[in-house]
Motif scaffolding. Structure first.
Motif, PDB file in Angstrom:
ATOM      1  N   UNK A   1      11.305  16.677 -38.655  1.00 50.28           N
ATOM      2  CA  UNK A   1      11.132  15.272 -39.016  1.00 50.28           C
ATOM      3  C   UNK A   1      10.222  15.214 -40.231  1.00 50.28           C
ATOM      4  N   UNK A   2      10.605  14.426 -41.198  1.00 42.56           N
ATOM      5  CA  UNK A   2       9.782  14.277 -42.393  1.00 42.56           C
ATOM      6  C   UNK A   2       8.386  13.802 -42.017  1.00 42.56           C
ATOM      7  N   UNK A   3       7.366  14.474 -42.560  1.00 40.71           N
ATOM      8  CA  UNK A   3       5.987  14.164 -42.204  1.00 40.71           C
ATOM      9  C   UNK A   3       5.667  12.698 -42.475  1.00 40.71           C
ATOM     10  N   UNK A   4       5.100  12.042 -41.441  1.00 44.06           N
ATOM     11  CA  UNK A   4       4.727  10.645 -41.576  1.00 44.06           C
ATOM     12  C   UNK A   4       5.837   9.668 -41.287  1.00 44.06           C
ATOM     13  N   UNK A   5       7.059  10.170 -40.992  1.00 46.49           N
ATOM     14  CA  UNK A   5       8.169   9.258 -40.730  1.00 46.49           C
ATOM     15  C   UNK A   5       8.110   8.748 -39.294  1.00 46.49           C
ATOM     16  N   UNK A   6       8.338   7.452 -39.128  1.00 45.58           N
ATOM     17  CA  UNK A   6       8.391   6.859 -37.801  1.00 45.58           C
ATOM     18  C   UNK A   6       9.748   7.149 -37.166  1.00 45.58           C
ATOM     19  N   UNK A   7       9.734   7.497 -35.906  1.00 48.91           N
ATOM     20  CA  UNK A   7      10.950   7.762 -35.148  1.00 48.91           C
ATOM     21  C   UNK A   7      10.963   6.832 -33.941  1.00 48.91           C
ATOM     22  N   UNK A   8      12.081   6.173 -33.709  1.00 50.95           N
ATOM     23  CA  UNK A   8      12.219   5.339 -32.519  1.00 50.95           C
ATOM     24  C   UNK A   8      12.750   6.207 -31.388  1.00 50.95           C
ATOM     25  N   UNK A   9      11.883   6.494 -30.438  1.00 52.39           N
ATOM     26  CA  UNK A   9      12.261   7.293 -29.283  1.00 52.39           C
ATOM     27  C   UNK A   9      12.476   6.365 -28.090  1.00 52.39           C
ATOM     28  N   UNK A  10      13.165   6.861 -27.090  1.00 55.20           N
ATOM     29  CA  UNK A  10      13.416   5.996 -25.956  1.00 55.20           C
ATOM     30  C   UNK A  10      14.068   6.717 -24.801  1.00 55.20           C
ATOM     31  N   UNK A  11      14.464   5.925 -23.810  1.00 59.79           N
ATOM     32  CA  UNK A  11      15.130   6.456 -22.625  1.00 59.79           C
ATOM     33  C   UNK A  11      16.092   5.405 -22.104  1.00 59.79           C
ATOM     34  N   UNK A  12      17.307   5.836 -21.835  1.00 57.81           N
ATOM     35  CA  UNK A  12      18.288   4.991 -21.162  1.00 57.81           C
ATOM     36  C   UNK A  12      18.286   5.400 -19.700  1.00 57.81           C
TER      37      UNK A  12
END
Length: 480
Positions: free
Chosen positions: A411-422
């Motif tokens: 992951x690009x440093x400092x990039x926000x990632x939307x994580x989750x769970x279904x």
């Protein structure tokens, strides 16, 4: 048209509920074991729609002790104050009180020390005398299936005698694990409402006597019968301003925990209470007090502050250095602690919804450490980001032992990632990253007398920081 509700009215892990009415307001509290804060106070105007308004316990243990801490409470209003009695099986019977249910509450006072003393309930009688009934935990006391009654100082300072065994359920055919007593008085008759048979296959009994010390006669008033509501277990009796009677109790649903049902209740010509539909739980019924506004305990959180939402709790006593709310974001420090998320105090969690849903949160990780979203019970799994010594950030997914499921994704440093769970039927969890499935499905499991927990965590040597924003819980429409 008459408004109706469907059970459960609280569809998440609100374990061992007790409920009272003060004027037109209903209040409810539940057991929380070692969660901090604990003993949440919920408020309703109709017994169906509930919101969290505070907590009675603000400190607990420094380490995670599954199955310990705050066991089944009793909530009462007496002499202008709210009182909560609860048992800590390793300490004794405790209580705290408050003028306002939102707090502040007094520090816990031990009214009877000892091992295995659980499920207490007070009664202040018409003549000013006070009593305290409680059950026993076999794991600490070596005995159970019995109820003991004490005379108690009216101010709750201490019990006044050695206690009297008022119900020995070993002498009652078919009874096992009698527990969770609630003590009442109605029209000069003393009543103890108490479940037996265990949380998964048991039933609800009531006992009555002309004297508070007995002898008591018993009757089973609520059982599963032909319904799918297993166990119907302990709870509390409450009336409405119009004079109707209702009973709130829990049902054990494994990874979803102990969900709360509401049953209509009447008093028969023979003087005994009748619950549900001819002694079986109802699936749907009319709302006890019409006109209430729809409400449910909070789940989603925009982290706007200034405090954490009341739905959140830590797995043990928190350190203020662990977290900060700033600019609409939750910042968790990547602090040291056990790799096993089940025993890490710094996991910030909330109850797993009892219906299919999708949970998402946006995460940015700075520095070294590991952070993410976890589902914790007897087993645990997570999805998150990891910052390495080489200055790289990777997306990871793992299980209880923090082993990785699949190859880490850069992951690009400092990039926000939307994580989750279904979270699907049966609490089967599929983790997500930016909308795509990650890793193998994970079966959520219950913990030690609790349901699974949705948690946020950050772990490391203290140099990294996890920034969470927009925690959202979306319930599937057909599940509502």
């Amino acid at each position: 048209m008459t408004a109706t509700y469907r059970n459960p009215v609280l569809n998440a892990d609100w374990s061992d509920p007790d409920v009272i009415r003060v004027g037109a307001d209903f209040y409810l509290t539940v057991s929380t074991f070692t969660k901090v804060p604990g003993l949440p106070i919920l408020h309703s105007r109709d017994l169906v729609n509930w919101t969290i308004i505070g907590h009675a316990v603000t400190r607990g243990y420094d380490d995670v002790r599954p199955g310990c801490g705050v066991w089944a409470p009793s909530l009462r209003h007496h002499d202008g104050r709210f009182w909560i009695f609860y048992g800590d099986p390793d300490v004794g019977i405790c209580w705290m009180s408050a003028e306002d249910p939102r707090g502040p509450w007094t520090e816990p006072h031990v009214v009877k020390p000892g091992l295995g003393l659980i499920d207490p309930c007070p009664l202040w009688d018409d003549d000013g005398r006070a009593y305290l009934v409680h059950g026993w935990a076999k794991s600490r006391a070596g005995v159970n299936n019995r109820l003991t009654l004490h005379r108690m100082a009216p101010d709750g300072e201490k019990v006044l005698d050695e206690g009297t065994l008022v119900i020995d359920a070993d002498l009652l055919p078919g009874y096992r694990t009698l527990e969770g007593p609630k003590l009442y008085k109605r029209d000069g008759v003393y009543w103890i409402f108490a479940p037996a048979g265990g949380v998964e296959q048991g039933w609800q009994s009531v006992f009555r006597a002309e004297s508070v010390f007995g002898p008591y006669e018993d009757r089973i008033v609520l059982a599963q019968g032909g319904t799918d509501v297993n166990g119907p277990h302990q709870g509390g009796w409450v009336d409405t301003p119009s004079g109707e009677h209702w009973f709130m109790h829990f049902q054990d649903r494994g990874p979803y925990g102990r969900v709360v049902h509401l049953q209509p209740m009447t008093w028969g010509e023979d003087g005994w209470p009748a619950m549900g539909d001819d002694g079986e739980p109802v699936a749907e019924y009319r709302v006890p007090v019409p006109g209430g506004a729809p409400a449910t305990p909070a789940t989603s959180d925009d982290f706007a502050g200034p405090e954490l939402g009341l739905q959140w709790s830590w797995q043990a006593n928190p350190d203020p250095a662990w977290w900060e709310l700033r600019d609409g974001r939750l910042r968790l420090a990547c602090v040291p602690g056990p790799d096993d998320l089940r025993v890490r105090p710094s996991v910030l969690g909330q109850r797993l919804p009892g219906v299919p849903c999708t949970v998402t949160v946006t995460l940015t990780l700075t520095g070294q450490g590991r952070a993410g979203l976890t589902v914790v019970g007897d087993t645990a799994a997570f999805i998150g980001l990891e910052g390495t010594a080489a200055g790289k950030t990777v997306l990871i997914c793992g299980n209880t032992e923090t082993t990785e499921d699949g190859e880490p994704v850069p992951v690009e440093e400092g990039r926000a990632v939307t994580i989750g769970a279904r979270i699907g039927e049966g609490a089967l969890v599929t983790f997500l990253a930016d909308g795509r499935d990650v890793g193998a499905p994970f079966q959520a499991t219950q913990g030690r007398w609790v349901g699974a927990v949705l948690g946020l965590f950050a772990a490391g040597d203290g140099t990294g920081q996890a920034i969470f924003e927009a925690f959202t819980v979306d319930i599937e429409r057909h599940s509502q």
